[in-house]
Write an enzyme that holds these catalytic residues in place. Structure first.
Site, mmCIF file in Angstrom:
data_model
loop_
_atom_site.group_PDB
_atom_site.id
_atom_site.type_symbol
_atom_site.label_atom_id
_atom_site.label_comp_id
_atom_site.label_asym_id
_atom_site.label_seq_id
_atom_site.Cartn_x
_atom_site.Cartn_y
_atom_site.Cartn_z
ATOM 1 N N HIS A 169 -6.294 -26.610 -8.886
ATOM 2 C CA HIS A 169 -6.481 -25.414 -8.069
ATOM 3 C C HIS A 169 -6.115 -24.145 -8.837
ATOM 4 C CE1 HIS A 169 -5.226 -23.040 -4.280
ATOM 5 N NE2 HIS A 169 -6.543 -23.116 -4.284
ATOM 6 N N GLU A 197 -10.764 -25.512 -10.068
ATOM 7 C CA GLU A 197 -11.298 -24.571 -9.082
ATOM 8 C C GLU A 197 -10.753 -23.208 -9.469
ATOM 9 O OE1 GLU A 197 -10.752 -22.224 -5.155
ATOM 10 O OE2 GLU A 197 -9.379 -22.685 -6.800
ATOM 11 N N ASP A 212 -11.286 -18.606 -8.457
ATOM 12 C CA ASP A 212 -11.865 -17.611 -7.553
ATOM 13 C C ASP A 212 -12.528 -16.496 -8.361
ATOM 14 O OD1 ASP A 212 -10.440 -18.762 -5.128
ATOM 15 O OD2 ASP A 212 -8.734 -18.251 -6.413
ATOM 16 N N HIS A 241 -7.794 -13.988 -7.169
ATOM 17 C CA HIS A 241 -7.793 -14.503 -5.802
ATOM 18 C C HIS A 241 -7.729 -13.399 -4.757
ATOM 19 C CE1 HIS A 241 -5.959 -16.058 -2.092
ATOM 20 N NE2 HIS A 241 -6.606 -17.186 -2.368
ATOM 21 N N GLU A 269 -15.258 -20.754 -6.719
ATOM 22 C CA GLU A 269 -15.199 -20.193 -5.371
ATOM 23 C C GLU A 269 -15.596 -18.725 -5.428
ATOM 24 O OE1 GLU A 269 -11.488 -20.375 -3.093
ATOM 25 O OE2 GLU A 269 -12.360 -18.888 -1.738
HETATM 26 O O1 G3P Z 1 -11.397 -23.536 -2.855
HETATM 27 C C1 G3P Z 1 -10.289 -24.096 -2.239
HETATM 28 C C2 G3P Z 1 -9.188 -23.072 -1.992
HETATM 29 O O2 G3P Z 1 -8.952 -22.381 -3.177
HETATM 30 C C3 G3P Z 1 -9.545 -22.104 -0.911
HETATM 31 O O3 G3P Z 1 -8.507 -21.232 -0.573
HETATM 32 O O4 G3P Z 1 -7.247 -19.119 -0.677
HETATM 33 O O5 G3P Z 1 -6.786 -20.901 -2.337
HETATM 34 O O6 G3P Z 1 -8.895 -19.611 -2.465
HETATM 35 P P1 G3P Z 1 -7.826 -20.180 -1.569
HETATM 36 MG MG MG Z 2 -9.853 -20.658 -4.174
#
Ligand code: G3P
Ligand code: MG
Length: 246
Positions: A14, A41, A43, A56, A116
């Site tokens: 993450h 993953e 952002d 993020h 994302e």
């Molecule tokens: O993509 C999964 C997760 O990252 C979604 O929430 O706020 O961590 O971007 P967040």
């Molecule tokens: Mg995310």
């Protein structure tokens, strides 16, 4: 030549390995690879002057030494920021990477990715469109096909128009009553959701509809084990070492 494995693994690091390195930076991607992670993953959003960067939050304060909104900052200013020392002195000077730089680093590391799309407020369509266009242009053949996801239906719809060949996942903090219709409309192959409100029955229904289910943010091994027992396809974790052992 062995065919490319496009399957998304069960464990996804993450924001990179964000338990061990500053989230959404290249050092976090390298740390994920060192820990044995196969996919990350992260952002992606647009600066004011339309550069795609990894970040993020809507604001710069939490993860950099900058101030104000990403939507009001130009790349020239963001690229000078320190996105590492908030996490630890050892990471001082680590920059905010562009999406292009990240793709190059993932190719070097052999890491797959769930990108994302995290638009600044009001920039949903253009962010979805530009992320998809960049990936079509720059994603290397050597890596598994990337997976796009977003909480923004408008971003996913824009990505679908530009790059229908790139798989999409619909992101929700809790499963809405109309999940089936919404996933169908955006031609999503998966639903990504928080573990907080998820039930075993919801997982079974989504799986029965032919969609994958992936769950964030799972930092506890016992929680990961129960989710996999429910049939969950994958989990996003800040601490891959705790989950990779399952
Ligand atoms: O993509 C999964 C997760 O990252 C979604 O929430 O706020 O961590 O971007 P967040
Ligand atoms: Mg995310």
């Amino acid at each position: 030549m062995t065919p490319k494995d496009n399957r998304v693994p069960r464990i996804i690091c993450h924001r990179g390995a964000c338990g061990y390195a500053p989230e959404n930076t290249l050092v976090a991607m390298r740390r994920a690879a060192e820990m044995g992670g196969r996919w990350v993953e992260f952002d992606a959003k647009l600066t004011r002057d339309n550069h795609l960067i990894l970040c993020h939050d809507d604001n710069l304060e939490r993860t950099t030494n900058g101030h104000g909104k990403v939507a009001e900052a130009d790349w020239e200013a963001i690229r000078r920021l320190d996105a590492g020392s908030w996490f630890g002195e050892a990471f001082r000077g680590e920059p905010v990477p562009t999406l292009s730089e990240t793709v190059v680093e993932l190719a070097r590391l052999g890491l797959g990715a769930n990108i994302e799309i995290k638009p600044c407020p009001g920039r949903d369509e253009e962010t979805g469109r530009m992320v998809a266009a960049l990936l079509l242009e720059e994603w290397p053949d050597s890596l598994p096909t990337p997976l796009l996801s977003s909480f923004s239906a408008a971003s996913l719809a824009a990505a679908l128009r530009v790059a229908p060949s790139l798989p999409r996942a619909f992101l929700v903090s809790r499963i809405p009553a109309d999940w089936r219709e919404r996933a169908q409309e955006l031609r999503c192959a998966a639903i990504h959701t928080s573990h907080r409100h998820l039930t075993k029955d919801q997982v079974a229904a989504i799986k029965a509809a032919g969609l994958a289910v992936r769950v964030y943010t799972v930092n506890d091994r016992a929680l990961g084990e129960s989710l996999f027992a429910w049939g969950v396809d994958g989990v996003f974790t800040d601490f891959a070492d705790r989950l990779l052992a399952i």
